[in-house]
Write an enzyme that holds these catalytic residues in place. Structure first.
Site, PDB file in Angstrom:
ATOM      1  N   SER A  13       1.034  -1.222  -0.030  1.00 31.37           N
ATOM      2  CA  SER A  13      -0.248  -0.200  -0.368  1.00 31.37           C
ATOM      3  C   SER A  13       1.035   1.511   0.190  1.00 31.37           C
ATOM      4  CB  SER A  13      -1.378   0.065   0.701  1.00 31.37           C
ATOM      5  OG  SER A  13      -1.513  -1.154   1.549  1.00 31.37           O
ATOM      6  N   ARG A  36       1.005   8.013   5.874  1.00 29.30           N
ATOM      7  CA  ARG A  36       0.298   7.064   6.715  1.00 29.30           C
ATOM      8  C   ARG A  36      -1.279   7.152   7.224  1.00 29.30           C
ATOM      9  NH1 ARG A  36       0.871   3.405  10.506  1.00 29.30           N
ATOM     10  NH2 ARG A  36       3.604   2.685   9.911  1.00 29.30           N
ATOM     11  N   HIS A  39      -2.755   6.244   3.705  1.00 24.07           N
ATOM     12  CA  HIS A  39      -2.889   4.428   3.933  1.00 24.07           C
ATOM     13  C   HIS A  39      -4.183   4.565   4.562  1.00 24.07           C
ATOM     14  CE1 HIS A  39      -2.101   0.826   6.256  1.00 24.07           C
ATOM     15  NE2 HIS A  39      -2.164   0.346   4.201  1.00 24.07           N
TER      16      HIS A  39
END
Length: 209
Positions: A13, A36, A39
């Site tokens: 990812s 992050r 994500h």
């Protein structure tokens, strides 16, 4: 060694995000936080919505290894960060809504009351607001009055009422701060920001040790 990214899907990812994010003007540390969040949300708009004061990441990576308390507005944010915190610095994680008094003032939300109580008990904590703009506004007022001195405030409430205003109030403060502009945010976003900061602090400590 903590297992921060112990599943291949996480690496895959991150690789997709790196390929698709396009041009950006972020330090490597800020990019680690933004990546992050993307994500966690699959939303590339956070590349432009996430803002950092110049001292935010340095302040966080200095405070977290000391075991400073982390105060979240709601339990969902606390739950989202407890695993990584437990694998690293063992910071106390306190959900402010669970600290609210039985009786709150007229017009005051329980989360706001809980955050104010936590601000009295832990004035130098790292505060993380992922849902309640009333709590963020109240905390910002306390900072402006000089009654609390947080190590960092993360402001990522989501919604339509007082949300943008609360984030603007945070952005105007002269303390370490990270905030999400506009209406977007939420528990997952707030937790992702803190998790990224914990990992950065851990990696910095390992690298310097």
């Amino acid at each position: 060694m903590p297992s921060f990214e112990d599943h291949p899907i996480v690496y895959q990812s991150f690789a997709v995000i790196d390929q698709e994010i396009g041009a950006y003007d972020l330090t490597p540390e800020a990019y680690a936080v933004v990546r992050r969040v993307i994500h966690a949300t699959a939303d590339f708009e956070f590349k432009d919505l996430l803002h950092f004061s110049e001292d935010a990441i340095a302040a966080a990576t200095k405070a977290l290894p000391t075991g400073c308390p982390i105060v979240t507005d709601v339990g969902m944010v606390a739950q989202g960060i407890r695993r990584i915190v437990g694998e690293t610095f063992k910071n106390p994680v306190i959900a402010a809504i669970e600290q609210a008094p039985d009786q709150v003032l007229p017009g005051q939300t329980r989360t706001e009351a809980g955050v104010l109580r936590c601000a009295q008990q832990y004035p130098q904590a790292l505060f993380v607001i992922g849902n309640a703009p009333t709590a963020l506004l109240a905390l910002c007022r306390q900072v402006a009055q000089g009654t609390v001195h947080p190590s960092l405030i993360v402001g990522a409430p989501v919604g339509f009422i007082n949300v943008s205003e609360s984030k603007q109030a945070l952005g105007d403060l002269a303390i370490p701060r990270i905030w999400v502009a506009g209406r977007k945010g939420g528990s997952g976003v707030a937790a992702a920001i803190v998790n990224a900061l914990v990992i950065l602090a851990w990696e910095r400590g390992v690298g310097s040790g």
